[in-house]
Design an enzyme around this catalytic site. Sequence first.
Site, PDB file in Angstrom:
ATOM      1  N   TYR A 122      32.963  84.473 -69.103  1.00 32.50           N
ATOM      2  CA  TYR A 122      32.236  84.579 -70.366  1.00 32.50           C
ATOM      3  C   TYR A 122      33.144  84.796 -71.572  1.00 32.50           C
ATOM      4  O   TYR A 122      32.749  85.412 -72.556  1.00 32.50           O
ATOM      5  CB  TYR A 122      31.186  85.701 -70.266  1.00 32.50           C
ATOM      6  CG  TYR A 122      30.009  85.312 -69.397  1.00 32.50           C
ATOM      7  CD1 TYR A 122      30.197  84.645 -68.202  1.00 32.50           C
ATOM      8  CD2 TYR A 122      28.716  85.599 -69.762  1.00 32.50           C
ATOM      9  CE1 TYR A 122      29.147  84.284 -67.390  1.00 32.50           C
ATOM     10  CE2 TYR A 122      27.647  85.239 -68.960  1.00 32.50           C
ATOM     11  CZ  TYR A 122      27.870  84.589 -67.776  1.00 32.50           C
ATOM     12  OH  TYR A 122      26.813  84.235 -66.971  1.00 32.50           O
ATOM     13  N   LYS A 168      33.695  86.638 -54.417  1.00 28.37           N
ATOM     14  CA  LYS A 168      33.865  85.365 -53.691  1.00 28.37           C
ATOM     15  C   LYS A 168      35.350  85.231 -53.350  1.00 28.37           C
ATOM     16  O   LYS A 168      35.997  84.214 -53.622  1.00 28.37           O
ATOM     17  CB  LYS A 168      33.360  84.205 -54.573  1.00 28.37           C
ATOM     18  CG  LYS A 168      33.223  82.881 -53.856  1.00 28.37           C
ATOM     19  CD  LYS A 168      32.069  82.821 -52.889  1.00 28.37           C
ATOM     20  CE  LYS A 168      32.039  81.479 -52.173  1.00 28.37           C
ATOM     21  NZ  LYS A 168      31.078  81.420 -51.059  1.00 28.37           N
ATOM     22  N   ASP A 202      27.129  84.631 -52.455  1.00 31.10           N
ATOM     23  CA  ASP A 202      26.027  83.796 -51.953  1.00 31.10           C
ATOM     24  C   ASP A 202      25.159  84.589 -50.972  1.00 31.10           C
ATOM     25  O   ASP A 202      23.929  84.545 -51.026  1.00 31.10           O
ATOM     26  CB  ASP A 202      26.546  82.490 -51.339  1.00 31.10           C
ATOM     27  CG  ASP A 202      27.861  82.653 -50.612  1.00 31.10           C
ATOM     28  OD1 ASP A 202      28.480  83.729 -50.708  1.00 31.10           O
ATOM     29  OD2 ASP A 202      28.282  81.713 -49.911  1.00 31.10           O
ATOM     30  N   ASP A 226      25.417  88.538 -63.886  1.00 29.42           N
ATOM     31  CA  ASP A 226      24.389  87.934 -64.722  1.00 29.42           C
ATOM     32  C   ASP A 226      23.330  87.275 -63.839  1.00 29.42           C
ATOM     33  O   ASP A 226      22.121  87.487 -63.995  1.00 29.42           O
ATOM     34  CB  ASP A 226      25.066  86.890 -65.630  1.00 29.42           C
ATOM     35  CG  ASP A 226      24.167  86.453 -66.764  1.00 29.42           C
ATOM     36  OD1 ASP A 226      23.105  87.072 -66.967  1.00 29.42           O
ATOM     37  OD2 ASP A 226      24.523  85.475 -67.451  1.00 29.42           O
ATOM     38  N   ASP A 230      19.146  88.553 -62.582  1.00 27.92           N
ATOM     39  CA  ASP A 230      17.890  87.806 -62.709  1.00 27.92           C
ATOM     40  C   ASP A 230      17.219  87.620 -61.353  1.00 27.92           C
ATOM     41  O   ASP A 230      15.990  87.632 -61.245  1.00 27.92           O
ATOM     42  CB  ASP A 230      18.126  86.440 -63.377  1.00 27.92           C
ATOM     43  CG  ASP A 230      18.217  86.575 -64.898  1.00 27.92           C
ATOM     44  OD1 ASP A 230      18.525  87.683 -65.369  1.00 27.92           O
ATOM     45  OD2 ASP A 230      17.980  85.577 -65.604  1.00 27.92           O
TER      46      ASP A 230
END
Length: 335
Positions: A122, A168, A202, A226, A230
């Site tokens: 970001y 990851k 994941d 982020d 959600d």
Amino acid sequence: MKRVCILPGDGIGPEVIGCATSVLKAATDHLEFVEGSIGQSAFEAHGAYLPDETLDLMKSSDSTLFGAVTTPGAPDYVSPVLKFRKELDLFANLRPVRSFARTGASGPIDVVIVRENSEGMYTQNEVFDDTGVTTMRRVTRRACERIIGFAIDYAVRGGRSSICCVHKANVLKASDGLFLSIFRNMMSGAGSTLKADEQLIDSAAMHLVTDPARFDVIVTLNMYGDILSDVAAGVAGGLGFAPSGNIGPKHSVFEPAHGSAPDISGTGKANPTAAILSGAMMLRHLDMAETALSIERAVASAYSSGHLTFDLGGRHGSESFTEHVLRAMRSRETL
Ligand code: ATP
């Protein structure tokens, strides 16, 4: 007396922040409010998405409650949210997600996602050439140590039992590997009773949906945080349920995790829960934990008495739901 800067912003921002402000005013006399402009509405009025006066107001207040901004299509647009996070050094993004009676989609969830807020994907550092675009993703030792230290401190002070590092590192061996190794070091040196856990992003996304109760506190890098926030909000009932806090050494900004929702703006149907709970988070940050708890209990009581908002298939819009929260607060006071 604490001073709170209110930034309603665009779309449903003013609607839900109006509800949150009326709950805060009913809950305590120890806050004074100043209002600033941000986003599209600020651009139209002052020619800047984050006017200097707004930034000064944020800096001179004890905390800020912010709604949402609409993202315009302009290619040179720089998000005022990214700008204030940087200017105010808000390195930690705190996203507690919990379901209430009748709101959870796949079982109860009570998780706090601690997201690195200052770097990763970001930084808006994208380089174009003839063949495409390269996005620079930066992971520094300092930012990893700061966010993991923040997560440990938050978990210990909040009486939480475990922290899961989401990463990851099997693919991004150097960058996510750095984050993971710092997590392992800091957890082993923390000397607390906190349990350390690790999961690939994941698999964490799947488990948040299928078995949310296995998570307590999650610490993760910017973009994973982020997206996971959600996912968790969806499990709790939708974006209307997710409050958030952006926290730095000196300043703090609290905001609902959702955007300006132009599709429902002006209809009165927005769920104000995330904004009201962001206000409660802000109170806790300002050492007003009991008042925060009274607001959270009132929200829980409004849901458990069956007052469901439109996003849950109910019939309550922003104002009527807020009226039920205010009523629940008043009835507790008279108990
Ligand atoms: P933006 O460009 O500002 O991010 P967006 O519509 O892309 O706006 P969100 O505002 O987060 O992103 O909205 C995503 C979806 O969730 C929309 O369908 C919106 O109506 C719904 N939504 C978001 N917030 C709420 C809320 N408080 N109450 C009900 N629905 C909401």
